[in-house]
Design a protein around this motif. Structure first.
Motif, mmCIF file in Angstrom:
data_model
loop_
_atom_site.group_PDB
_atom_site.id
_atom_site.type_symbol
_atom_site.label_atom_id
_atom_site.label_comp_id
_atom_site.label_asym_id
_atom_site.label_seq_id
_atom_site.Cartn_x
_atom_site.Cartn_y
_atom_site.Cartn_z
ATOM 1 N N GLN A 22 0.812 -1.218 0.000
ATOM 2 C CA GLN A 22 0.000 0.000 0.000
ATOM 3 C C GLN A 22 0.848 1.272 0.000
ATOM 4 O O GLN A 22 0.321 2.359 -0.202
ATOM 5 N N LEU A 23 2.145 1.150 0.238
ATOM 6 C CA LEU A 23 3.029 2.310 0.349
ATOM 7 C C LEU A 23 3.657 2.635 -1.001
ATOM 8 O O LEU A 23 4.047 1.746 -1.751
ATOM 9 N N ARG A 24 3.752 3.918 -1.299
ATOM 10 C CA ARG A 24 4.364 4.389 -2.544
ATOM 11 C C ARG A 24 5.486 5.374 -2.193
ATOM 12 O O ARG A 24 5.356 6.144 -1.239
ATOM 13 N N GLY A 26 7.436 8.551 -1.787
ATOM 14 C CA GLY A 26 6.979 9.935 -1.717
ATOM 15 C C GLY A 26 5.719 10.135 -0.893
ATOM 16 O O GLY A 26 5.363 11.264 -0.575
ATOM 17 N N ASP A 27 5.010 9.043 -0.557
ATOM 18 C CA ASP A 27 3.830 9.181 0.304
ATOM 19 C C ASP A 27 4.241 9.748 1.654
ATOM 20 O O ASP A 27 5.330 9.473 2.151
ATOM 21 N N GLU A 28 3.368 10.559 2.224
ATOM 22 C CA GLU A 28 3.617 11.120 3.555
ATOM 23 C C GLU A 28 2.458 10.749 4.467
ATOM 24 O O GLU A 28 1.310 10.661 4.023
ATOM 25 N N TYR A 29 2.774 10.538 5.743
ATOM 26 C CA TYR A 29 1.780 10.136 6.726
ATOM 27 C C TYR A 29 1.879 11.004 7.961
ATOM 28 O O TYR A 29 2.982 11.361 8.382
ATOM 29 N N LYS A 42 -2.566 8.665 6.052
ATOM 30 C CA LYS A 42 -1.949 9.150 4.822
ATOM 31 C C LYS A 42 -2.404 10.578 4.548
ATOM 32 O O LYS A 42 -3.575 10.908 4.668
ATOM 33 N N GLN A 44 -3.363 13.185 2.041
ATOM 34 C CA GLN A 44 -3.865 13.205 0.666
ATOM 35 C C GLN A 44 -3.395 14.488 -0.020
ATOM 36 O O GLN A 44 -3.696 15.577 0.435
ATOM 37 N N LYS A 45 -2.651 14.326 -1.089
ATOM 38 C CA LYS A 45 -2.157 15.470 -1.843
ATOM 39 C C LYS A 45 -3.010 15.634 -3.092
ATOM 40 O O LYS A 45 -3.507 14.662 -3.652
ATOM 41 N N GLU A 51 1.008 13.854 -12.760
ATOM 42 C CA GLU A 51 0.875 12.690 -11.888
ATOM 43 C C GLU A 51 -0.368 11.892 -12.246
ATOM 44 O O GLU A 51 -0.357 10.661 -12.219
ATOM 45 N N ARG A 55 -0.291 7.903 -13.364
ATOM 46 C CA ARG A 55 -1.058 6.837 -12.715
ATOM 47 C C ARG A 55 -1.929 6.080 -13.710
ATOM 48 O O ARG A 55 -2.053 4.866 -13.624
#
Length: 69
Positions: A22-24, A26-29, A42, A44-45, A51, A55
C-alpha cells in the motif's frame, strides 16, 4: 485485518507485505499517539495533471474497454 509486528533493537519495524504493497515512494503520513496506540494517516495530496497521467499509464490498457465492433 490485524497484523503483529516486532520492534527491533534499533527501533526499526518490519512491515508485513500486505502493508508494504500500500506504500508508494513519496507518500507522507501523519503520526498520532492516542493513548497506547500509534496511528498512521496518509496525507492526501492534490494530483497535478502530470501525476494523474502517470497513474493512468501505470494501470495499463483497460481489458473491458468498449469497442465500436
Amino acid at each position: 485485518m490485524d497484523f503483529v509486528i516486532k520492534v527491533m533493537p534499533k527501533g526499526e519495524i518490519e512491515l508485513p507485505d500486505e502493508i508494504k504493497a500500500q506504500l508508494r515512494p513519496g507518500d507522507e503520513y501523519q503520526v498520532f499517539l492516542i493513548e497506547n496506540s500509534i496511528v498512521l494517516k496518509k496525507i492526501q495530496k492534490e494530483l497535478d495533471i502530470k501525476e494523474w497521467f502517470r497513474r493512468i499509464e501505470e494501470l495499463g490498457p483497460d481489458p473491458n474497454q468498449p469497442t465500436l465492433e
